[in-house]
Motif scaffolding. Structure first.
Motif, PDB file in Angstrom:
ATOM      1  N   UNK A   1      10.549  12.903   4.907  1.00  0.00           N
ATOM      2  CA  UNK A   1       9.911  11.679   4.407  1.00  0.00           C
ATOM      3  C   UNK A   1       8.756  12.089   3.499  1.00  0.00           C
ATOM      4  N   UNK A   2       8.727  11.529   2.293  1.00  0.00           N
ATOM      5  CA  UNK A   2       7.637  11.792   1.365  1.00  0.00           C
ATOM      6  C   UNK A   2       7.035  10.468   0.906  1.00  0.00           C
ATOM      7  N   UNK A   3       5.710  10.407   0.940  1.00  0.00           N
ATOM      8  CA  UNK A   3       5.021   9.218   0.425  1.00  0.00           C
ATOM      9  C   UNK A   3       5.053   9.290  -1.086  1.00  0.00           C
ATOM     10  N   UNK A   4       5.431   8.210  -1.725  1.00  0.00           N
ATOM     11  CA  UNK A   4       5.463   8.138  -3.187  1.00  0.00           C
ATOM     12  C   UNK A   4       4.168   7.491  -3.659  1.00  0.00           C
ATOM     13  N   UNK A   5       3.395   8.171  -4.510  1.00  0.00           N
ATOM     14  CA  UNK A   5       2.128   7.589  -4.978  1.00  0.00           C
ATOM     15  C   UNK A   5       2.359   6.401  -5.907  1.00  0.00           C
TER      16      UNK A   5
ATOM     17  N   UNK B   1      18.020   0.000   8.277  1.00  0.00           N
ATOM     18  CA  UNK B   1      18.395   0.865   9.399  1.00  0.00           C
ATOM     19  C   UNK B   1      17.414   2.016   9.588  1.00  0.00           C
ATOM     20  N   UNK B   2      16.889   2.567   8.497  1.00  0.00           N
ATOM     21  CA  UNK B   2      16.012   3.743   8.630  1.00  0.00           C
ATOM     22  C   UNK B   2      14.530   3.385   8.680  1.00  0.00           C
ATOM     23  N   UNK B   3      14.176   2.137   8.441  1.00  0.00           N
ATOM     24  CA  UNK B   3      12.786   1.707   8.466  1.00  0.00           C
ATOM     25  C   UNK B   3      12.157   2.024   9.819  1.00  0.00           C
ATOM     26  N   UNK B   4      11.013   2.668   9.787  1.00  0.00           N
ATOM     27  CA  UNK B   4      10.292   2.991  11.016  1.00  0.00           C
ATOM     28  C   UNK B   4      10.698   4.320  11.642  1.00  0.00           C
ATOM     29  N   UNK B   5      11.764   4.942  11.169  1.00  0.00           N
ATOM     30  CA  UNK B   5      12.211   6.228  11.728  1.00  0.00           C
ATOM     31  C   UNK B   5      11.279   7.347  11.284  1.00  0.00           C
ATOM     32  N   UNK B   6      11.254   8.416  12.052  1.00  0.00           N
ATOM     33  CA  UNK B   6      10.433   9.579  11.726  1.00  0.00           C
ATOM     34  C   UNK B   6      11.335  10.767  11.413  1.00  0.00           C
TER      35      UNK B   6
ATOM     36  N   UNK C   1       0.834  -1.206   0.000  1.00  0.00           N
ATOM     37  CA  UNK C   1       0.000   0.000   0.000  1.00  0.00           C
ATOM     38  C   UNK C   1       0.871   1.260   0.000  1.00  0.00           C
ATOM     39  N   UNK C   2       0.313   2.345  -0.498  1.00  0.00           N
ATOM     40  CA  UNK C   2       1.026   3.620  -0.513  1.00  0.00           C
ATOM     41  C   UNK C   2       1.201   4.065   0.940  1.00  0.00           C
ATOM     42  N   UNK C   3       2.438   4.393   1.347  1.00  0.00           N
ATOM     43  CA  UNK C   3       2.680   4.789   2.738  1.00  0.00           C
ATOM     44  C   UNK C   3       2.073   6.161   3.040  1.00  0.00           C
ATOM     45  N   UNK C   4       1.854   6.429   4.322  1.00  0.00           N
ATOM     46  CA  UNK C   4       1.274   7.722   4.695  1.00  0.00           C
ATOM     47  C   UNK C   4       2.336   8.810   4.880  1.00  0.00           C
TER      48      UNK C   4
ATOM     49  N   UNK D   1       8.775   3.930   5.489  1.00  0.00           N
ATOM     50  CA  UNK D   1       8.154   2.659   5.155  1.00  0.00           C
ATOM     51  C   UNK D   1       8.506   2.303   3.717  1.00  0.00           C
ATOM     52  N   UNK D   2       8.138   1.101   3.320  1.00  0.00           N
ATOM     53  CA  UNK D   2       8.300   0.658   1.937  1.00  0.00           C
ATOM     54  C   UNK D   2       7.566   1.642   1.035  1.00  0.00           C
ATOM     55  N   UNK D   3       8.248   2.133   0.008  1.00  0.00           N
ATOM     56  CA  UNK D   3       7.637   3.055  -0.940  1.00  0.00           C
ATOM     57  C   UNK D   3       7.881   4.524  -0.646  1.00  0.00           C
ATOM     58  N   UNK D   4       8.472   4.836   0.495  1.00  0.00           N
ATOM     59  CA  UNK D   4       8.750   6.234   0.846  1.00  0.00           C
ATOM     60  C   UNK D   4      10.013   6.739   0.169  1.00  0.00           C
TER      61      UNK D   4
END
Length: 164
Positions: A160-164, A136-141, A88-91, A96-99
């Motif tokens: 962090x930018x969500x990629x559509x 390493x960066x997964x889950x970071x804000x 799914x597209x991340x928020x 997350x995956x896709x960011x």
């Protein structure tokens, strides 16, 4: 009969051809990644059809190395297509995956997008989700510092930018 007088076929001396290795773990993909996989399947199928059409009639039953290579690649891409799991597209609130992530590491800024194995191209900033930096960066804000390569707070997540 002595082995010295036996005629061996040329095939006995060829290196074995193994299947293309499938990366371990689930086949997570972005929508773009799935489209790229589908394009590869279509390209390989067209290439195979073209090659088979150009083979002389007497060779139609036998396969040359080019046909075998395309069939091997086609098996890989069909397997990747069948096992693809579109994420799914991340928020964009955390990595997350896709960011797409802008980060600072060793005093240098870098922009990476976390994608699936087949879509990855580190030179272009497309990083596989299983790569050490991505893990390493997964889950970071945004604004958070994370450890990497044995160094405490080696990476700062700047944006962090969500990629559509």
């Amino acid at each position: 009969m002595s082995v010295a007088f036996r005629r061996e076929s040329d095939d006995e001396h060829l290196e074995p051809r193994f299947e293309l290795p499938i990366p371990p773990g689930p086949n997570l993909v972005t929508a773009r990644g799935l489209a790229l996989i589908q394009e590869e399947v279509a390209r390989r199928e067209a290439g195979l059809a073209d090659l088979l059409a150009r083979l002389p009639a007497q060779q139609a039953g036998s396969e040359d190395e080019a046909v075998k290579a395309i069939r091997r690649e086609l098996r890989y891409w069909r397997t990747r297509q069948a096992s693809a799991q579109v994420m799914p597209v991340p928020d964009g609130t955390s990595v997350e995956f896709g960011c797409q992530v802008r980060l600072s590491m060793n005093g240098r800024e870098r922009v990476v997008t976390i994608v699936g194995d087949d879509e990855a191209d580190p030179a272009s900033g497309l990083l596989a989700y299983a790569a050490p930096l991505a893990r390493a960066i997964m889950g970071a804000e945004e604004g958070e510092r994370v450890d990497f390569a044995g160094k405490a707070e080696a990476i700062e997540v700047l944006e962090i930018r969500a990629q559509p």
